[in-house]
Design an enzyme around this catalytic site. Structure first.
Site, PDB file in Angstrom:
ATOM      1  NE  ARG A 216      -2.325  -1.298   3.646  1.00  0.00           N
ATOM      2  CZ  ARG A 216      -1.737  -0.542   4.545  1.00  0.00           C
ATOM      3  NH1 ARG A 216      -1.684   0.771   4.391  1.00  0.00           N
ATOM      4  NH2 ARG A 216      -1.203  -1.065   5.628  1.00  0.00           N
TER       5      ARG A 216
ATOM      6  CE1 TYR B  34      -0.016  -8.219  -3.779  1.00  0.00           C
ATOM      7  CE2 TYR B  34       1.466  -6.711  -2.674  1.00  0.00           C
ATOM      8  CZ  TYR B  34       0.892  -7.961  -2.777  1.00  0.00           C
ATOM      9  OH  TYR B  34       1.228  -8.949  -1.887  1.00  0.00           O
TER      10      TYR B  34
ATOM     11  CE  LYS C  60      -6.104  -3.380   4.914  1.00  0.00           C
ATOM     12  NZ  LYS C  60      -6.387  -3.915   6.243  1.00  0.00           N
TER      13      LYS C  60
ATOM     14  CG  HIS D 144      -7.149  -2.696  10.438  1.00  0.00           C
ATOM     15  ND1 HIS D 144      -5.839  -2.293  10.560  1.00  0.00           N
ATOM     16  CD2 HIS D 144      -7.136  -3.732   9.572  1.00  0.00           C
ATOM     17  CE1 HIS D 144      -5.070  -3.052   9.794  1.00  0.00           C
ATOM     18  NE2 HIS D 144      -5.831  -3.931   9.192  1.00  0.00           N
TER      19      HIS D 144
ATOM     20  CB  CYS E 162       0.562  -7.009  14.556  1.00  0.00           C
ATOM     21  SG  CYS E 162       1.629  -5.582  14.623  1.00  0.00           S
TER      22      CYS E 162
ATOM     23  NE  ARG F  43      -0.271  -8.585   2.370  1.00  0.00           N
ATOM     24  CZ  ARG F  43      -0.961  -7.939   3.306  1.00  0.00           C
ATOM     25  NH1 ARG F  43      -2.062  -8.455   3.816  1.00  0.00           N
ATOM     26  NH2 ARG F  43      -0.521  -6.785   3.766  1.00  0.00           N
TER      27      ARG F  43
HETATM   28  C1  OXD Z   1      -3.103  -4.434   5.818  1.00  0.00           C
HETATM   29  C2  OXD Z   1      -3.754  -5.551   5.125  1.00  0.00           C
HETATM   30  O1  OXD Z   1      -2.195  -3.827   5.255  1.00  0.00           O
HETATM   31  O2  OXD Z   1      -4.604  -6.195   5.746  1.00  0.00           O
HETATM   32  O3  OXD Z   1      -3.511  -4.118   6.941  1.00  0.00           O
HETATM   33  O4  OXD Z   1      -3.454  -5.797   3.949  1.00  0.00           O
HETATM   34 MN    MN Z   2      -5.216  -5.202   7.546  1.00  0.00          MN
END
Ligand code: OXD
Ligand code: MN
Length: 628
Positions: free
Chosen positions: A97, A242, A251, A271, A295, A412
């Site tokens: 991102r 992406y 998001k 989130h 995380c 991912r």
């Molecule tokens: C993030 C995701 O960046 O879930 O939080 O992709």
């Molecule tokens: Mn996320």
């Protein structure tokens, strides 16, 4: 921007002929669209000038056809060792991102960013600047490409908690990914006859001649822009193909646009993962947890509990939409339909459920590949068989001594929700699941206890506002600096963070607020070793929270909140765990923490900070000052 850029790519704008697609297929596509969707598509076609249209129905056959198309263009490769699994490698400039190029566009700056500060809590762009930016990017941007029309639902179709969207994109990779991550079906098209929807326009920003669509990863990193217009419910994304930049349901819609809607309509878009946990007696509770990107939300949502008789079931791993119902009970749905999880670090030890579910119908992006058609990444903890070689995400031969990562840290897997073997039975319930605990957390090597409970709702909101965590690879940041990440929403706020806090505080009026906790699995000792084993053992913390809600577990007050009384957290059988070190609240650390928090709140939120938050900050300062 250079206005002739598209011309340089061999494209000449034609005047007149506003509606340029006219094959018989395109006409029958348009006839199927509800009027408001048709108008949206017509305007986008006029602007972006794709060669063809494809209305996505979300069927299995359609998915297979699009995957075959991507394969024929060399944009994905089949992973022969797995079942219907694919590997995409992005342009190395398009891997995460891009927060620096993500903006909220509103009439007034104050509605988008707190304290008028363009920075860590979001970026604002004026409507005029956005119109210019759009005019610099979108005209003719889909020349030579097909525009995919993707009607999608975030949440169970026809749930009062769900919302609809339509994404128009020139990326078939986005189309196949959206079909995994969101509900795409003819039923959505029917629902679109009656309901409003979020208008999402996405282009990779690489117009071409129809004969030459072979660039392996088309994108335009120098001009990437991701713009959310919450007041009109629109998203414009240009230049990146992406992740959160391009799968606009995630998001951009489910957090930025939805949090703005949620404030106006009295709900919450967060989130957060959602999990159900059942004790050995068969009693069940649902909890949500907010951690910054990468995380361990996915690992927690799919945890295999280390305590016998306990069961965790997964509703979602990234986003929760929540509303208090008429009885004053907070209820949550997962608006998504798939998992877009970080691959590195996922193994049969850390997340056996995820390892099993990604063996089929999965699109991997930027992981390494084994010569026998499997996948590979840092922490997979599975040695390739003898004679098997590995290629990195950059498609170069790779060995452990290569000196660079095999998989990109933000690589991912994209997998259907229904492949999760511990998916909760209520995952698709239109009413949502009842939430009894809200957990905040972060990656804090120093100073922050394993778990503590908020004194009350307002203090809990303050704990959410005070969240900090080590930076991760999900966005463009480098290094391991500790960043403020309130509510794990820092990159995802759809409106002024001061107003967001006021909105959370206003929920105090409901009769059954969930309790609020903060957890930290990542505290280290002086020699840098983790104090807590984590993963399946984290159930011990959830077990304590479970018993707290039942009124059965003891806690003691500290300056920052309530921690388990000695002996209250079940650590029997864990071997050497230094409880003292896990739970200590040290004056020096917290003085510095509170100072940083004050600087952050005053600098970034300023006058927009609700008085209640200043009061909480002052009370924390006073409690910390009293520490020995
Ligand atoms: C993030 C995701 O960046 O879930 O939080 O992709
Ligand atoms: Mn996320």
């Amino acid at each position: 921007m250079d206005a002739s850029r598209h011309e340089r790519n061999g494209i000449h704008e034609q005047n007149g002929d506003a509606f340029c697609v006219h094959t018989p297929d395109d006409v029958s596509t348009l006839e199927k669209l509800p009027e408001p969707v048709l108008q949206f598509v017509k305007q986008a076609v006029q602007l972006c000038r794709p060669d063809k249209l494809h209305l996505c129905e979300g069927s299995h056959d359609e998915q297979a056809t699009l995957l075959a198309l991507l394969e024929s263009r060399g944009q994905i490769g089949r992973l022969n060792k797995l079942n219907n699994c694919w590997l995409a490698r992005t342009d190395p400039r398009d891997v995460a991102r891009v927060e620096g190029r993500t903006v909220m566009v509103t009439k007034n700056r104050r509605d988008a960013v707190a304290g008028g500060v363009n920075g860590t809590l979001g970026r604002w762009m004026s409507e005029e600047d956005f119109e210019q930016a759009k005019a610099d990017r979108f005209p003719g941007c889909m020349k030579g490409r097909t525009m995919y029309i993707i009607p999608f639902s975030m949440g169970p179709i026809n749930s009062p908690l769900s919302r609809l969207g339509v994404e128009l994109t020139d990326s078939p990779y986005v189309a196949v990914s959206m079909r995994i991550m969101t509900r795409v079906s003819p039923e959505v098209l029917l629902a679109l006859q009656h309901d409003d929807f979020v208008r999402c326009l996405h282009s990779v920003g690489a117009p071409c001649s129809s004969a030459d669509q072979r660039a392996t990863w088309p994108c335009d990193p120098d001009h990437t822009l991701i713009a959310q217009l919450p007041e009109s419910g629109e998203i414009f994304s240009y230049g990146s193909g992406y992740g959160g930049n391009s799968l606009l349901g995630k998001k951009c819609f489910a957090l930025r646009i939805a949090s703005h809607m949620a404030r106006e309509q009295g709900w919450l878009a967060e989130h957060m993962l959602i999990l159900g946990i059942t004790n050995p007696q068969g009693d069940k509770k649902y909890m949500v947890a907010a951690f910054p990107s990468a995380c361990g939300k996915t690992n927690l949502a799919m945890m295999t509990p280390a305590l016998p008789g306990w069961k965790v079931e997964c509703v979602g791993d990234d986003i929760a939409w929540m509303k208090f119902d008429d009885q004053g009970q907070l209820r949550a749905i997962n608006p998504e339909f798939g998992f877009f999880g970080v691959a590195p670090g996922t193994s049969t030890k850390t997340n056996p459920v995820a390892m099993e579910m990604i063996q089929r119908n999965t699109i991997f992006t930027n992981v390494g590949q084994t010569s026998d058609g499997g996948v590979y990444w840092e922490g997979i903890e599975k040695k390739p068989a003898n004679g098997v070689t590995i290629r990195s995400w950059l498609d170069k031969p790779w060995t452990p001594s290569s000196g660079e990562p095999c998989a990109h840290p933000n690589s991912r897997f994209c997998t259907p929700l229904q492949q999760c073997s511990i998916l909760d039975p209520a995952w698709n319930d239109p009413q949502g699941v009842p939430i009894e605990a809200i957990i905040f957390g972060g990656r804090r090597p120093q100073g922050v206890p394993l778990v503590y409970e908020a004194f009350n709702w307002k203090h809990g909101v303050f704990i959410g506002a005070a969240m900090r965590s080590e930076a991760t690879a999900a966005a463009e940041f480098k290094g391991k600096q500790i960043m403020h990440d309130p509510f794990a929403m820092r990159p995802f706020f759809g409106y002024n963070f001061g107003d967001y806090l006021a909105h959370w505080l206003s929920m105090d009026k409901h009769s059954q607020q969930p309790r609020i906790y903060h957890v930290n699995w990542f505290r280290k000792d002086a020699s840098g070793h983790f104090l807590w084993p984590g993963f399946g053992q984290n159930v011990r913390v959830l077990e304590w929270i479970f018993r707290r809600i039942e009124g059965e577990a003891e806690a003691m007050e500290t300056a920052i909140g309530l921690v388990p009384s000695p002996g209250s957290l079940k650590i029997q059988g864990l071997g050497d765990v230094d409880e003292e070190a896990l739970f200590s609240v040290e004056k020096g650390f917290w003085e510095s923490e509170v100072r940083k928090l004050r600087d952050f709140l005053e600098g970034q939120v300023g006058n927009d900070l609700p008085a209640e938050m200043l009061m909480q900050l002052k009370q924390l300062e006073e409690r910390v000052a009293l520490l020995p």
